[in-house]
Design an enzyme around this catalytic site. Structure first.
Site, PDB file in Angstrom:
ATOM      1  N   ASP A  52       0.765  -1.242   0.000  1.00  0.00           N
ATOM      2  CA  ASP A  52       0.000   0.000   0.000  1.00  0.00           C
ATOM      3  C   ASP A  52       0.799   1.296   0.000  1.00  0.00           C
ATOM      4  O   ASP A  52       1.019   1.885  -1.039  1.00  0.00           O
ATOM      5  CB  ASP A  52      -1.081   0.013   1.083  1.00  0.00           C
ATOM      6  CG  ASP A  52      -0.610  -0.469   2.430  1.00  0.00           C
ATOM      7  OD1 ASP A  52       0.560  -0.240   2.786  1.00  0.00           O
ATOM      8  OD2 ASP A  52      -1.446  -1.065   3.126  1.00  0.00           O
ATOM      9  N   ARG A 243      -7.411   4.634   2.488  1.00  0.00           N
ATOM     10  CA  ARG A 243      -6.963   4.419   1.111  1.00  0.00           C
ATOM     11  C   ARG A 243      -7.754   5.278   0.142  1.00  0.00           C
ATOM     12  O   ARG A 243      -8.580   6.087   0.541  1.00  0.00           O
ATOM     13  CB  ARG A 243      -7.117   2.944   0.753  1.00  0.00           C
ATOM     14  CG  ARG A 243      -6.360   2.026   1.699  1.00  0.00           C
ATOM     15  CD  ARG A 243      -6.577   0.607   1.293  1.00  0.00           C
ATOM     16  NE  ARG A 243      -6.222   0.480  -0.099  1.00  0.00           N
ATOM     17  CZ  ARG A 243      -5.248  -0.290  -0.556  1.00  0.00           C
ATOM     18  NH1 ARG A 243      -4.567  -1.028   0.271  1.00  0.00           N
ATOM     19  NH2 ARG A 243      -4.969  -0.338  -1.840  1.00  0.00           N
ATOM     20  N   TYR A 251      -5.221  -3.558   9.462  1.00  0.00           N
ATOM     21  CA  TYR A 251      -4.293  -4.622   9.854  1.00  0.00           C
ATOM     22  C   TYR A 251      -4.733  -5.072  11.226  1.00  0.00           C
ATOM     23  O   TYR A 251      -4.862  -4.246  12.140  1.00  0.00           O
ATOM     24  CB  TYR A 251      -2.859  -4.102   9.916  1.00  0.00           C
ATOM     25  CG  TYR A 251      -2.255  -3.860   8.550  1.00  0.00           C
ATOM     26  CD1 TYR A 251      -1.708  -4.915   7.818  1.00  0.00           C
ATOM     27  CD2 TYR A 251      -2.234  -2.590   8.003  1.00  0.00           C
ATOM     28  CE1 TYR A 251      -1.152  -4.699   6.564  1.00  0.00           C
ATOM     29  CE2 TYR A 251      -1.677  -2.368   6.749  1.00  0.00           C
ATOM     30  CZ  TYR A 251      -1.137  -3.423   6.037  1.00  0.00           C
ATOM     31  OH  TYR A 251      -0.592  -3.215   4.801  1.00  0.00           O
ATOM     32  N   PRO A 330       4.539  -5.962   6.503  1.00  0.00           N
ATOM     33  CA  PRO A 330       3.826  -5.059   5.610  1.00  0.00           C
ATOM     34  C   PRO A 330       3.383  -3.771   6.297  1.00  0.00           C
ATOM     35  O   PRO A 330       3.314  -2.727   5.685  1.00  0.00           O
ATOM     36  CB  PRO A 330       2.618  -5.885   5.168  1.00  0.00           C
ATOM     37  CG  PRO A 330       2.427  -6.908   6.228  1.00  0.00           C
ATOM     38  CD  PRO A 330       3.784  -7.189   6.769  1.00  0.00           C
TER      39      PRO A 330
END
Lengths: 599, 599
Positions: A52, A243, A251, A330
């Site tokens: 991302d 986003r 997460y 991540p």
């Protein structure tokens, strides 16, 4: 099935893998006019999910290739981070807000989030405008590197023989091709075939932390849903990444019970559904509501592991980049950024060698610079992951991670999470001898962005826009104060630098020159600067604000350069290569002589 | 030649002429989903030369249609002006530099220069993306307007009958078409066929000033060649306008002897060559050198005339716009800007009437607003042209124009030359009753640009970006201080405004709502704002700087709004329609009732 046809071909650089590292690499090489091919085993490009955040430094890098505009148009921006911790009343409460990034010099002081498919589309369209497309589905099946030292020493030889299978899924047929390449870039992911083919080991290990990831459009009363949120609750940790559009990514920290097969103790994805992940998140969000009115767009599970390849190159002919040489968590948003920056480091070096501008020794600096970075990154990631996955401190758990501890770590690691802190150690291409001539331009770090004003037309320009990734070094001549005495020094410098055997002449094709005066737009004419330092009227700048004082000014101070001026060499990838006071300008000649070739 | 075929068709709006006014108009209407056609008599689009500078206000307007980005990418920017006057040593010398524009509130504080063909291409591509293309070559040959009051009163009737000849130059054939239109826009230039067809006179006259214009890439040692230069020399006046790439445009004052036929006393273009124009310029440039290494790209002659049409509309069915209703001197860079802004004023009004949102009375405000502007412009142009065409003051000519006099005029007229000063007088759509509620938002002028920060994600946004030309009014709710008492006032306001008969409900389809708090990003949550004032999380702003203090903050002060808040209505074209304190919010209902219709 008919007999396979064997086709043979040659290429300068073959890139395997069309993820962020491979696409970045192929795009940069194609832009430099290098003969490059890029192949991928997947029949079509990725659509949603996956990596991302694009860090501030990566945006700067994309800008240097002319690709940032679209990213900024399509992506979401994260400016603020919010921290939630257990509330005395039960559930969570906000304990603070802070800038999402803590690198004050960032040109773009935020992270951009956009799904990987959209990011890859930016590269694919750019490649396509240059007549390059990703060839797919193709799998490499065998590779050999000719170890003959004479062959290896010739930068234009084709020592790599690689066998490719062109698949045609619809027909169930395949065609074999043998490619002879000068250089091979393995950007083929965590399970890299290139890495394995050359027996390169991965050092490091997996942790016990298991996280779930969910992309969705939320329905919530949580006021920070459009900020990056680090939520530490007594019911586990959770991170919100806003986003593009109205989407967010969550997460979600999982327990062994959530995901492990009780018998094998291995992760069993079948035990998890996106709805179950969301149920876990709901508990850590309390008292806030978090749901989705629509679908879960994408979801996955991660087990955090921090590993770095033992080497990044085989004889400076085969290189690995991106996930092929480092894997990490991540959540820190490092994966895609590190991958693109690997490629960025390699592109200009391959270009210089292939153009005959530089010795092959330049290629050794790729592993030197990027492996060190990967190791630092992994060390950071380990401690940050531990903090984030740890239990929050509460009255009952005085051993837990406090809000203050977490925020401090968040800010200390700011240079890492922004990518701005990348610092290459002294080498062939990083010369720290005269650091004091430009105290704040840290040699080995990226050139500081700053707005100057063009002497000819008073238009403000970000210096970074004049440092494109065009494979050329940039020589910045800070001409100093506009006094007559200093101007005389500048003219005498120009005269000496213009001599036929100086780097300015010998490597003219590999260098762009800019002049930056400490004077103002009122008292400097671009015609005051010696012609050798101004190839065009647009390349003479003054350290002043624009006509309305909205931007610009203070550049000499920000860079730590005094009225006597300085010379600054910026690498093609935007990192400060060396600085020198006027009187040591011949050290710049020596810098270039050490790895460049006269044509 | 075969017999003509007669085709009949209907259209909502027919635009005649595909210059800046016509293209702007067709693009804006098409964007609003209006059924529009645009025709032009020229077989292909203009290539080089013609109108040049885009003023700051016009850039803002183009931005509101999403067209500024490309303009800024392709065009040159003029930030600085330089003034040259006779030197005691002979020839000219620089007597000063100043900002090119003197409108400190401009979002884009510079002019953009780009040749007309490139500007038109921006519109043509935008139109084409909406499936509209300029039909050409077509000439209108007859037009009738049905004067029956019953027909004219119905906004959806087709009272205009117009005969078109579709030419096909290659075949020497033509096809006749009869179009029945609801509305007709004559954007067909200084010699407007529409204007003449309806017998509209032009008031005003030509002056004696004759100027030559030359576009070229210069070779020169003049240090201000990339600035706008006003050169007053003893050998005539000259103006430099830098353009895209390395090109410049020179405006060169000519004498009668240069251009008039000695017998007829009329301009004889055959007497002039571009080289002769350049020879005249060379004299005024001395002691600087001015030449061109290449070709003269384009050249022309202008006789300055200032004229305004006696009316801009016939029964609010036929409108004229652009050069069809006003002509003035090209040097002030007004022509194209005034033309586009005519269209911008008309687009939303036609859209509202055609959508049934507003009464036809709204259309009367087009002439009211734009004719007044054209008259002011012409008055300005006369005095500025006289100053610029006058002889400079020297020891021998104490009657001449002094540097100080010229610079003062240049700055006084700044609001005009920037386009920022456009000020529409009170009318149906401009209500000045409560001006004091937002002291610095001058009702009738364009909304002041300012950077605010989004409450939900701390992203800085230019308010103008939230005021697109999407045919909707914008209601800006300045919610005031974040105190509990003020928040209670905001909630009670929200409750009353949300009642079913209020404008917020009745005209919801024609209105976008934004909330702007005087609080900071730290202490305001977007969820604090009543739902009726936040249609989306992105539409709640705070008057604060971004995370690094680089931009934003001070908006309430800049707008002259106090901690008790205010309501601001912005027209679809970006002009402030009215303001009101909370307690007079029902005056906003009355404002809309006066010309809007409930659907």
């Amino acid at each position: 099935m008919p007999a396979s046809l064997v086709r043979e071909s040659e290429v300068d650089v073959l890139v395997i893998g069309a993820g962020p590292a491979g696409l970045m690499c192929a795009n940069g090489l194609a832009k430099a006019g290098v003969n490059v091919r890029i192949i991928d085993q997947r029949p079509s490009k990725v659509a949603a999910g996956q990596a991302d955040g694009i860090q501030p430094r990566t945006i700067e890098v994309l800008q240097s290739y002319g690709l940032a505009e679209r990213l900024l148009r399509e992506g979401n921006q994260m400016h603020m981070a919010a921290f939630y911790n257990p509330s005395p009343k039960g559930g969570i409460m906000r304990t603070g807000r802070a800038p999402d990034i803590t690198a004050p010099t960032a040109r773009y002081p935020f992270e951009v989030t956009l799904h990987q498919g959209a990011i890859e589309a930016i590269f694919l369209d750019s490649l396509s405008s240059m007549g390059v497309s990703v060839e797919r589905p193709i799998i490499p099946t065998a590779v050999e590197l000719d170890q003959n030292p004479i062959v290896l020493k010739d930068p234009q030889s084709h020592p790599i023989k690689i066998v490719l299978q062109h698949l045609d899924a619809s027909e169930g047929q395949s065609e074999t091709e043998i490619v002879y390449a000068k250089y091979l870039v393995g950007a083929d992911g965590a399970h890299s075939w290139v890495r394995k083919s050359f027996g390169i080991s991965m050092d490091g290990e997996q942790t016990d932390y298991i996280w779930g990831v969910v992309d969705m459009v939320p329905s919530t009363d949580m006021p920070d849903i459009r900020n990056k949120c680090a939520i530490h609750s007594d019911n586990g940790s959770c991170m919100v990444i806003p986003r593009e559009g109205d989407k967010i990514r969550l997460y979600i920290q999982l327990t062994d019970a959530d995901v492990l097969d009780p018998h094998t103790r291995r992760v069993d994805k079948a035990r998890v559904t996106p709805q179950r992940l969301l149920d876990v998140a709901k508990k850590s969000f309390r008292p806030f509501r978090i749901e989705t009115d629509g679908e879960i767009d994408w979801w996955t599970l991660y087990i955090i592991g921090q590993r770095v390849a033992s080497k990044f190159s085989v004889h400076e002919r085969v290189f690995i980049a991106g996930d092929a040489c480092h894997t990490h968590s991540p959540k820190a948003g490092q994966g895609m950024n590190a991958s693109m920056n690997d490629a960025h480091n390699l592109i200009w070096k391959l270009t210089h060698v292939l153009r005959g501008w530089a010795d092959m020794s330049l290629l050794k600096t790729y592993e030197f610079e990027r492996r060190k970075y990967a190791q630092d990154l992994i060390a950071f990631d380990k401690s940050f992951s531990a903090l984030f996955s740890g239990k929050p401190r509460t009255d009952d758990n005085q051993e837990g991670v406090s809000h203050e501890e977490f925020v401090e770590a968040f800010q200390t690691f700011g240079a890492f999470t922004s990518g701005i802190g990348i610092h290459y150690a002294p080498s062939l291409v990083v010369n720290t001898t005269h650091q004091s001539a430009a105290r704040n331009l840290v040699i080995g770090q990226r050139m500081l962005p700053h707005v100057f004003v063009r002497a000819a037309d008073a238009r403000p320009v970000e210096l970074h826009d004049l440092l494109p990734a065009d494979a050329r070094f940039k020589l910045l001549v800070f001409t100093g104060a506009p006094s007559a005495a200093q101007l005389a020094r500048v003219h005498s410098l120009a005269e000496d630098m213009a001599r036929p055997e100086g780097a300015l002449r010998v490597h003219a094709h590999a260098m762009d020159v800019l002049a930056i005066s400490a004077g103002t737009k009122d008292d400097v004419d671009y015609t005051d600067i010696p012609e050798v330092f101004r190839s065009h009227w647009s390349k003479v700048l003054v350290d002043d604000s624009d006509m309305f004082g909205r931007t610009g000014g203070g550049g000499y101070e920000a860079y730590g350069i005094d009225a006597r001026g300085a010379l600054v060499v910026v690498r093609p990838d935007g990192y400060v290569a060396m600085v020198a006071p006027f009187e040591h300008h011949r050290d710049i000649d020596r810098y270039f002589e050490s790895f460049m070739r006269a044509l």
